[in-house]
Write a protein that holds these residues in place. Structure first.
Motif, PDB file in Angstrom:
ATOM      1  N   GLY A 121      14.727 125.097  21.401  1.00 39.84           N
ATOM      2  CA  GLY A 121      15.999 125.140  22.101  1.00 39.84           C
ATOM      3  C   GLY A 121      16.851 126.280  21.610  1.00 39.84           C
ATOM      4  O   GLY A 121      16.543 126.932  20.620  1.00 39.84           O
ATOM      5  N   SER A 122      17.920 126.552  22.320  1.00 46.01           N
ATOM      6  CA  SER A 122      18.898 127.511  21.830  1.00 46.01           C
ATOM      7  C   SER A 122      20.164 126.752  21.471  1.00 46.01           C
ATOM      8  O   SER A 122      20.420 125.659  21.981  1.00 46.01           O
ATOM      9  CB  SER A 122      19.195 128.598  22.865  1.00 46.01           C
ATOM     10  N   TYR A 123      20.947 127.349  20.581  1.00 46.40           N
ATOM     11  CA  TYR A 123      22.124 126.657  20.054  1.00 46.40           C
ATOM     12  C   TYR A 123      23.320 127.601  20.111  1.00 46.40           C
ATOM     13  O   TYR A 123      23.211 128.746  20.538  1.00 46.40           O
ATOM     14  CB  TYR A 123      21.835 126.157  18.634  1.00 46.40           C
ATOM     15  N   ALA A 124      24.465 127.121  19.689  1.00 51.17           N
ATOM     16  CA  ALA A 124      25.718 127.853  19.873  1.00 51.17           C
ATOM     17  C   ALA A 124      25.661 129.258  19.294  1.00 51.17           C
ATOM     18  O   ALA A 124      25.097 129.499  18.228  1.00 51.17           O
ATOM     19  CB  ALA A 124      26.866 127.070  19.236  1.00 51.17           C
ATOM     20  N   GLY A 125      26.254 130.194  20.003  1.00 54.09           N
ATOM     21  CA  GLY A 125      26.405 131.569  19.545  1.00 54.09           C
ATOM     22  C   GLY A 125      27.571 132.191  20.289  1.00 54.09           C
ATOM     23  O   GLY A 125      27.805 131.865  21.459  1.00 54.09           O
ATOM     24  N   ASP A 126      28.314 133.062  19.644  1.00 55.09           N
ATOM     25  CA  ASP A 126      29.518 133.619  20.260  1.00 55.09           C
ATOM     26  C   ASP A 126      29.220 134.312  21.583  1.00 55.09           C
ATOM     27  O   ASP A 126      29.887 134.081  22.594  1.00 55.09           O
ATOM     28  CB  ASP A 126      30.197 134.597  19.297  1.00 55.09           C
ATOM     29  N   GLU A 162      20.237 137.674  19.422  1.00 54.55           N
ATOM     30  CA  GLU A 162      20.203 136.975  18.141  1.00 54.55           C
ATOM     31  C   GLU A 162      20.517 135.494  18.321  1.00 54.55           C
ATOM     32  O   GLU A 162      19.946 134.644  17.633  1.00 54.55           O
ATOM     33  CB  GLU A 162      21.212 137.606  17.173  1.00 54.55           C
ATOM     34  N   ASP A 163      21.414 135.163  19.266  1.00 53.10           N
ATOM     35  CA  ASP A 163      21.767 133.772  19.523  1.00 53.10           C
ATOM     36  C   ASP A 163      20.594 132.989  20.116  1.00 53.10           C
ATOM     37  O   ASP A 163      20.563 131.756  20.035  1.00 53.10           O
ATOM     38  CB  ASP A 163      22.936 133.676  20.514  1.00 53.10           C
ATOM     39  N   LEU A 164      19.659 133.697  20.742  1.00 54.89           N
ATOM     40  CA  LEU A 164      18.583 133.034  21.468  1.00 54.89           C
ATOM     41  C   LEU A 164      17.283 132.923  20.679  1.00 54.89           C
ATOM     42  O   LEU A 164      16.304 132.362  21.169  1.00 54.89           O
ATOM     43  CB  LEU A 164      18.317 133.781  22.784  1.00 54.89           C
TER      44      LEU A 164
END
Length: 397
Positions: free
Chosen positions: A280-285, A320-322
């Motif tokens: 999964g992916s999670y919080a990122g700005d 980077e968030d992914l």
């Protein structure tokens, strides 16, 4: 069958298969305080003279105040105003608390960012069973935001995108909708348990199209039925389950111009999914402030090359968030977004199931939710004679 023999619950369920628009009928009382009511019965009545109508319940105190004022304004709500709709469904004395509004030409409240507003004088009020049929004479109107309206359908809120279900996608979408019927109750249970949103997407050409969505009781639906997400790396790897490597390369080639880092992230996500069975992916700005809002609007007013380039740039910025991560059981994760493939009888993924908009939860809780999501996809696969594989749950932005 006579009218008296029709069960009211069955009547409501059957008529719920007809989507209706959602509107606020607003006015002010004798003290100048705002009054209003949400209706799903607003309609045009006549062009010459211009008349509109709606059907309030005969025992509605809000309509009694509107009727006494002799005027009202229709606010057509937009697809992203479900939270406002829910606020306006509170008890009458709390209905406008915390909501911004401005007076229309006739003094009635107009909400910001509605699709359009229509000022009317009350023309007639005719009894119709346990409701009234109210007609209003249109005095002025204004389009504020020409976007998809908010719809009410089968007990839930959603939106509409023109042209989303045209050939050759009809057969694919129809199959997706048929599959959803077998798991809709399960989708609802999972959305409630996770306090999030569960959506089924169908692969139509180079886009994923939302064909069904449900949300937990206090979760505003963010997905518009018929809205599209581009199958551009790093998004869309779920649809490569069972695909030959040549097809994977074709997918990767769509992002060659975005740089090696995005390609590396895309391959890592696909490899991680195949190895671990879910991700999964999670919080990122960048993911949360730029990418996700842009994806929500993408395809609503039509897909253009400029929008595709914009989304690809956001994918690159959010790389980077992914990236896939190894979950720590006790750590809290925000903004988890999980996707599983629903495979057909040929082992290919033409549908995917997504869980998102869940509150911050621990890594161990995410594992549990992922297991539930997998179980639901296996149920869907059995309904279509698919070939489930516990090691194919993959992530999505």
């Amino acid at each position: 069958m006579s009218g008296g023999a029709v069960d009211s619950a069955a009547f409501r369920q059957a008529l719920g298969h007809h989507p209706t628009g959602v509107a606020l009928i607003s006015s002010t009382d004798a003290d100048g305080e705002p009054v209003g009511m949400i209706v799903g019965t607003f309609t045009s009545v006549s062009l010459d003279p211009p008349l509109v109508g709606f059907l309030p319940a005969r025992d509605s105190a809000s309509f009694a105040a509107i009727r006494k004022s002799g005027r009202f304004t229709v606010n057509i709500l937009a697809h992203d105003q479900e939270d406002i709709c829910r606020a306006l469904s509170r008890p009458a004395d709390q209905r406008f608390e915390g909501l911004a509004w401005s007076p229309s030409g006739n003094g009635a409240p107009v909400l910001p960012d509605v699709v359009c507003s229509i000022d009317c004088s009350l023309e007639a009020c005719t009894p119709a069973g346990d409701h009234y049929f109210v007609t209003g004479s249109v005095e002025s109107l204004e389009i504020h935001r020409p976007v998809a309206p908010l719809l009410f359908f089968q007990g839930g809120f959603g939106g509409f995108v023109p042209g989303a279900f045209i050939a050759p996608s009809d057969a694919i979408v129809a199959e997706g909708v048929q599959t959803v019927q077998h798991i809709r109750d399960g989708m609802q249970r999972l959305a409630h348990a996770a306090n999030g949103e569960v959506t089924v997407y169908a692969k139509v050409a180079d886009h994923a199209v939302a064909v069904a969505t449900v949300a937990g009781p206090d979760v505003p639906t963010s997905t518009i039925l018929g809205s599209k997400w581009p199958l551009t790396p790093p998004f869309g790897e779920v649809f490569l389950i069972g695909a030959p490597e040549a097809e994977v390369e074709q997918w990767m080639n769509r992002a060659r111009s975005a740089g090696e880092e995005l390609l590396r992230t895309s391959r890592e996500r696909l490899d991680h999914a195949r190895k671990h069975g879910w991700a999964g992916s999670y919080a990122g700005d960048t993911r949360d402030t730029l990418l996700f809002p842009a994806l929500t609007e993408y395809g609503v007013d039509g897909v253009t090359p400029a929008k595709q380039r914009e989304i690809q740039a956001m994918f690159r910025a959010a790389g980077e968030d992914l990236r896939p991560v190894d979950l720590e059981p006790e750590r809290q994760y925000q903004g988890a977004s999980l996707v599983v493939p629903i495979r057909d009888r040929h082992g290919r993924c033409e549908l995917m199931l997504r869980l998102c908009r869940i509150p911050p939860v621990s890594g161990s809780r995410i594992e549990v939710l992922a297991d539930e999501l997998c179980r639901l996809t296996r149920e869907a696969e059995r309904s279509v004679g698919g070939s489930p594989d516990p090691r194919i749950l993959v992530s999505s932005p």
